[in-house]
Write a protein that holds these residues in place. Structure first.
Motif, PDB file in Angstrom:
ATOM      1  N   GLY A 190      11.051  16.534   7.601  1.00  0.00           N
ATOM      2  CA  GLY A 190      11.034  16.210   9.201  1.00  0.00           C
ATOM      3  C   GLY A 190      11.712  17.259  10.033  1.00  0.00           C
ATOM      4  O   GLY A 190      11.242  17.567  10.998  1.00  0.00           O
ATOM      5  N   SER A 191      13.044  17.846   9.670  1.00  0.00           N
ATOM      6  CA  SER A 191      13.837  18.632  10.455  1.00  0.00           C
ATOM      7  C   SER A 191      13.227  20.056  10.423  1.00  0.00           C
ATOM      8  O   SER A 191      13.665  20.618  11.466  1.00  0.00           O
ATOM      9  CB  SER A 191      15.254  18.663   9.966  1.00  0.00           C
ATOM     10  N   LEU A 192      12.341  20.417   9.748  1.00  0.00           N
ATOM     11  CA  LEU A 192      11.789  21.661   9.607  1.00  0.00           C
ATOM     12  C   LEU A 192      10.821  21.814  11.002  1.00  0.00           C
ATOM     13  O   LEU A 192      10.661  22.680  11.610  1.00  0.00           O
ATOM     14  CB  LEU A 192      10.737  22.142   8.595  1.00  0.00           C
ATOM     15  N   ALA A 193      10.378  20.670  11.860  1.00  0.00           N
ATOM     16  CA  ALA A 193       9.684  20.591  12.789  1.00  0.00           C
ATOM     17  C   ALA A 193      10.378  20.307  14.062  1.00  0.00           C
ATOM     18  O   ALA A 193       9.821  20.466  15.154  1.00  0.00           O
ATOM     19  CB  ALA A 193       8.685  19.240  12.759  1.00  0.00           C
ATOM     20  N   TRP A 194      11.707  20.350  13.942  1.00  0.00           N
ATOM     21  CA  TRP A 194      12.479  20.258  15.167  1.00  0.00           C
ATOM     22  C   TRP A 194      12.890  21.526  16.060  1.00  0.00           C
ATOM     23  O   TRP A 194      13.004  22.652  15.322  1.00  0.00           O
ATOM     24  CB  TRP A 194      13.986  19.968  14.759  1.00  0.00           C
ATOM     25  N   ASP A 195      12.636  21.454  17.267  1.00  0.00           N
ATOM     26  CA  ASP A 195      12.898  22.548  18.116  1.00  0.00           C
ATOM     27  C   ASP A 195      14.124  22.237  18.875  1.00  0.00           C
ATOM     28  O   ASP A 195      14.481  21.389  19.714  1.00  0.00           O
ATOM     29  CB  ASP A 195      11.943  22.761  19.185  1.00  0.00           C
ATOM     30  N   VAL A 196      15.005  23.189  18.536  1.00  0.00           N
ATOM     31  CA  VAL A 196      16.550  23.038  18.801  1.00  0.00           C
ATOM     32  C   VAL A 196      16.773  23.268  20.209  1.00  0.00           C
ATOM     33  O   VAL A 196      17.596  22.563  20.863  1.00  0.00           O
ATOM     34  CB  VAL A 196      17.590  23.816  17.931  1.00  0.00           C
TER      35      VAL A 196
ATOM     36  N   TRP B  37       7.868  32.816  11.881  1.00  0.00           N
ATOM     37  CA  TRP B  37       7.527  31.742  11.525  1.00  0.00           C
ATOM     38  C   TRP B  37       7.308  30.560  12.331  1.00  0.00           C
ATOM     39  O   TRP B  37       8.481  30.347  13.122  1.00  0.00           O
ATOM     40  CB  TRP B  37       8.336  31.018  10.310  1.00  0.00           C
ATOM     41  N   LYS B  38       6.220  29.917  12.659  1.00  0.00           N
ATOM     42  CA  LYS B  38       6.138  28.882  13.668  1.00  0.00           C
ATOM     43  C   LYS B  38       6.860  27.561  13.055  1.00  0.00           C
ATOM     44  O   LYS B  38       6.902  27.224  11.906  1.00  0.00           O
ATOM     45  CB  LYS B  38       4.524  28.462  13.897  1.00  0.00           C
ATOM     46  N   LEU B  39       7.198  26.682  13.816  1.00  0.00           N
ATOM     47  CA  LEU B  39       7.981  25.679  13.647  1.00  0.00           C
ATOM     48  C   LEU B  39       6.852  24.473  12.887  1.00  0.00           C
ATOM     49  O   LEU B  39       5.867  24.297  13.521  1.00  0.00           O
ATOM     50  CB  LEU B  39       8.379  24.736  14.877  1.00  0.00           C
ATOM     51  N   ASN B  40       7.260  24.093  11.903  1.00  0.00           N
ATOM     52  CA  ASN B  40       6.330  23.020  11.013  1.00  0.00           C
ATOM     53  C   ASN B  40       4.926  23.704  10.615  1.00  0.00           C
ATOM     54  O   ASN B  40       4.267  22.716  10.060  1.00  0.00           O
ATOM     55  CB  ASN B  40       6.340  21.718  11.804  1.00  0.00           C
ATOM     56  N   GLN B  41       4.861  24.989  10.795  1.00  0.00           N
ATOM     57  CA  GLN B  41       3.693  25.431  10.310  1.00  0.00           C
ATOM     58  C   GLN B  41       4.040  26.907   9.740  1.00  0.00           C
ATOM     59  O   GLN B  41       3.685  27.956  10.271  1.00  0.00           O
ATOM     60  CB  GLN B  41       2.630  25.780  11.553  1.00  0.00           C
ATOM     61  N   ASN B  42       4.659  26.758   8.483  1.00  0.00           N
ATOM     62  CA  ASN B  42       5.272  28.096   7.884  1.00  0.00           C
ATOM     63  C   ASN B  42       5.232  27.644   6.472  1.00  0.00           C
ATOM     64  O   ASN B  42       5.040  26.270   6.104  1.00  0.00           O
ATOM     65  CB  ASN B  42       6.532  28.325   8.228  1.00  0.00           C
ATOM     66  N   PRO B  43       5.277  28.551   5.577  1.00  0.00           N
ATOM     67  CA  PRO B  43       5.260  27.971   3.814  1.00  0.00           C
ATOM     68  C   PRO B  43       6.366  27.097   3.763  1.00  0.00           C
ATOM     69  O   PRO B  43       6.335  26.284   2.485  1.00  0.00           O
ATOM     70  CB  PRO B  43       5.471  29.553   3.428  1.00  0.00           C
ATOM     71  N   ALA B  44       7.651  27.191   4.211  1.00  0.00           N
ATOM     72  CA  ALA B  44       8.672  26.035   3.727  1.00  0.00           C
ATOM     73  C   ALA B  44       8.231  24.788   4.219  1.00  0.00           C
ATOM     74  O   ALA B  44       8.208  23.866   3.220  1.00  0.00           O
ATOM     75  CB  ALA B  44      10.021  26.266   4.696  1.00  0.00           C
ATOM     76  N   ALA B  45       7.532  24.357   5.308  1.00  0.00           N
ATOM     77  CA  ALA B  45       7.039  23.128   5.632  1.00  0.00           C
ATOM     78  C   ALA B  45       5.978  22.727   4.580  1.00  0.00           C
ATOM     79  O   ALA B  45       5.908  21.614   4.369  1.00  0.00           O
ATOM     80  CB  ALA B  45       6.676  23.202   7.343  1.00  0.00           C
ATOM     81  N   THR B  46       5.150  23.612   4.239  1.00  0.00           N
ATOM     82  CA  THR B  46       4.118  23.485   3.398  1.00  0.00           C
ATOM     83  C   THR B  46       4.454  22.861   2.185  1.00  0.00           C
ATOM     84  O   THR B  46       3.994  21.989   1.626  1.00  0.00           O
ATOM     85  CB  THR B  46       3.122  24.538   3.203  1.00  0.00           C
ATOM     86  N   VAL B  47       5.345  23.818   1.764  1.00  0.00           N
ATOM     87  CA  VAL B  47       6.098  23.124   0.171  1.00  0.00           C
ATOM     88  C   VAL B  47       6.639  21.936   0.193  1.00  0.00           C
ATOM     89  O   VAL B  47       6.383  20.761  -0.532  1.00  0.00           O
ATOM     90  CB  VAL B  47       7.190  24.234  -0.113  1.00  0.00           C
TER      91      VAL B  47
ATOM     92  N   ALA C 102      16.856  22.344  10.218  1.00  0.00           N
ATOM     93  CA  ALA C 102      16.555  22.707  11.720  1.00  0.00           C
ATOM     94  C   ALA C 102      16.901  23.822  12.029  1.00  0.00           C
ATOM     95  O   ALA C 102      16.289  24.664  12.746  1.00  0.00           O
ATOM     96  CB  ALA C 102      17.371  21.318  12.350  1.00  0.00           C
ATOM     97  N   THR C 103      18.352  24.227  11.660  1.00  0.00           N
ATOM     98  CA  THR C 103      18.912  25.612  11.796  1.00  0.00           C
ATOM     99  C   THR C 103      17.986  26.732  11.415  1.00  0.00           C
ATOM    100  O   THR C 103      17.946  27.795  12.073  1.00  0.00           O
ATOM    101  CB  THR C 103      20.489  25.543  11.544  1.00  0.00           C
ATOM    102  N   ALA C 104      18.003  26.656  10.209  1.00  0.00           N
ATOM    103  CA  ALA C 104      17.085  27.612   9.367  1.00  0.00           C
ATOM    104  C   ALA C 104      15.718  27.688  10.100  1.00  0.00           C
ATOM    105  O   ALA C 104      15.248  28.877  10.356  1.00  0.00           O
ATOM    106  CB  ALA C 104      16.793  27.446   8.075  1.00  0.00           C
ATOM    107  N   ALA C 105      15.044  26.737  10.229  1.00  0.00           N
ATOM    108  CA  ALA C 105      13.565  26.634  11.030  1.00  0.00           C
ATOM    109  C   ALA C 105      13.664  27.411  12.354  1.00  0.00           C
ATOM    110  O   ALA C 105      12.807  28.326  12.732  1.00  0.00           O
ATOM    111  CB  ALA C 105      13.117  25.322  11.213  1.00  0.00           C
ATOM    112  N   THR C 106      14.972  27.071  13.106  1.00  0.00           N
ATOM    113  CA  THR C 106      14.952  28.059  14.340  1.00  0.00           C
ATOM    114  C   THR C 106      14.957  29.340  14.172  1.00  0.00           C
ATOM    115  O   THR C 106      14.454  30.092  14.967  1.00  0.00           O
ATOM    116  CB  THR C 106      16.134  27.329  15.107  1.00  0.00           C
TER     117      THR C 106
END
Length: 514
Positions: free
Chosen positions: A155-161, A349-359, A338-342
């Protein structure tokens, strides 16, 4: 230079006339037409047959079946009869597989979340005598330290800080006020109506009050894109729900550690004050480290980034739980991802649309059926359960009414229809409830308290939460999905009354407006 050019004329179905002619071109390659891929006849596209359209799906499941069979065969030949057809581990695996299949069927036939079918599968397996996770408390405890890392990290990989900073008042109000009100109300109701001790009432409330954004995010994403006005619904619901989830996980861990870890009173007070701030600090620090490690020019940067946050979250959650700082690890996972995704979003890497989010999505799709099925095996139906469930239904109606009223008041800048939509999205109680509700039973059983009054309280907690999941999940999902188009179809006056203004974000411009 001179070069031959081929043109194709379609004479009849399957019959083509190829012409060759010379043409002067300047350093251009000749376009190549693959005749086998031509799909048009007389200007109209061919309609795909049912078999051809379903072939990828069929082969997808065939692949999963083969992989599952190979995995089972490996485990059987390695560990022997315990993984045989009559073995205990084989039964656990079969229940998870049946839960997954039943969830797919439910979703395809009714669009309802598959978690409901998985939960009912576990309840049925328990009462048929097939599997009872009470016989595996250590296994269940181990798994429930993995589940939060995956679902919270996903869930937090989609956060826009940046979005959260710009709209923190509205997000904090919606995330914290309904949650706090419901926690207190649950504790009061269960104390006076079910004679639960105050500490058990607040433990129940910390789980019971959690909103389940993953259940309603599909319709929110679908309807939010077509909504008028200036509200960024996916970010608004996701981030406010994340605050709610962080409070639930952190507070539950704090109370749980207080109840089941014997320490000095002064140390307990220190943990109560610092548990959440320490979790946020640890998460932000580790997530900031992900900006530099691994290096963005590393050949395996994609794989290493995923492993970095996943391994860090697993270790942090297990370590903090082992030293009695329950809840700190879950909050740290939220802050870290959330911090890493930012930072990653600034590097492409787009928020919530990247390899980490897919995994994380793949891991959650594998863990979700097992989580709900194993949770269902803790639910025991007996003769005296009707009284508890009847009172529990009354408590649910009271708490849900107050919760949604406070949620609508917390959205002071939204229109009436938008407030109703938020209330629909704030109805389901599903994910966090399923993850945390059996932990008290496992803790009591592992401490040898089979005849302890604490086991009775833990059973009451379990029944009330399962009831809440079964009632609120389908209602909340159907309301959000079916009423969304009407509630978010803002007219001009609605848009003018909305005082939110769009703001730019360095991470994702379109995600920065509420």
């Amino acid at each position: 230079m001179q070069e031959n050019k081929q043109t194709v004329t379609v004479i009849d179905k399957g019959v083509y006339l190829v012409h060759q002619e010379e043409e002067k071109i300047l350093a251009q390659s000749t376009p190549v037409i693959n005749i086998d891929k031509l799909t048009k006849e007389d200007g109209f596209p061919k309609k795909k047959s049912w078999i051809s359209s379903k072939t990828p799906t069929i082969f997808h499941y065939i692949t999963l079946i083969i992989l599952g069979a190979l995995t089972w065969g490996y485990l059987w030949y390695t560990w022997g009869d315990s993984w045989g057809v009559k073995g205990q581990w084989f039964r656990l695996a079969i229940v998870a597989i049946i839960a997954w299949v039943s969830g797919l069927i439910l979703q395809e036939t009714t669009t309802l979340p598959p978690a409901l079918a998985a939960l009912l599968t576990g309840i049925l397996a328990r009462h048929l005598g097939f599997v009872d996770m009470r016989a595996f408390p250590h296994v269940d405890t181990f798994l429930r330290r993995i589940y939060p890392v995956i679902i919270l990290g996903k869930g937090s990989l989609a956060w826009d800080v940046s979005f959260m900073k710009q709209n923190w008042k509205q997000i904090l109000a919606l995330g914290a006020l309904p949650w706090s009100t419901e926690v207190v109300l649950v504790a009061v109701c269960t104390h006076f109506l079910l004679d639960l001790p105050w500490i058990w009432g607040f433990l129940l409330g910390s789980i019971y009050a959690s909103v389940s954004c993953p259940v309603v995010m599909p319709p929110v994403l679908k309807h939010g894109k077509n909504a008028g006005g200036k509200v960024n619904w996916p970010q608004f619901i996701c981030t406010a729900g994340g605050i709610d989830t962080a409070l639930s996980v952190g507070t539950f861990g704090l109370i749980f550690s207080y109840m089941f870890y014997e320490t000095h009173e002064g140390y307990r007070l220190v943990k109560a004050i610092l548990a959440l701030p320490v979790g946020v600090a640890l998460g932000v620090a580790f997530g900031s480290l992900a900006k530099y490690v691994p290096n963005s020019k590393d050949t395996y940067v994609t794989e290493l980034r995923v492993l970095f946050v996943l391994a860090g979250g697993l270790f942090g959650n297990v370590f903090t739980a082992s030293i009695g700082w329950g809840g700190t690890g879950g909050v740290a996972v939220l802050a870290c991802n959330a911090t890493a995704a930012t930072h990653w979003s600034k590097k492409g890497w787009k928020l919530n649309q990247n390899p980490a989010a897919t995994v994380y999505r793949v891991l959650w799709s594998a863990c979700e059926p097992a989580l709900f099925a194993y949770t269902g095996t803790f639910f025991v139906v007996h003769s005296s359960i009707s009284d508890t469930m009847l009172i529990g239904l009354g408590i649910l109606l009271i708490c849900l009414t107050v919760r949604l009223t406070v949620a609508s008041l917390a959205c002071w800048n939204l229109t009436l229809k938008q407030k109703i939509f938020v209330c629909c999205a704030w109805t389901p109680k599903t994910i966090v409830e399923a993850v945390l509700c059996p932990t008290a039973i496992s803790a009591v059983l592992m401490s040898g308290g089979h005849e302890s009054p604490d086991l009775v309280y833990a059973e009451e907690l379990m029944r009330l939460i399962v009831q809440a999941i079964l009632v609120t999940t389908p209602i909340g999902f159907l309301l959000t999905n079916n009423l969304g188009p009407m509630l978010l179809n803002n007219n001009q006056s609605d848009c003018e009354n909305n005082t939110f203004t769009p703001r730019k974000s360095s991470a994702s411009p379109e995600n920065s407006r509420l």
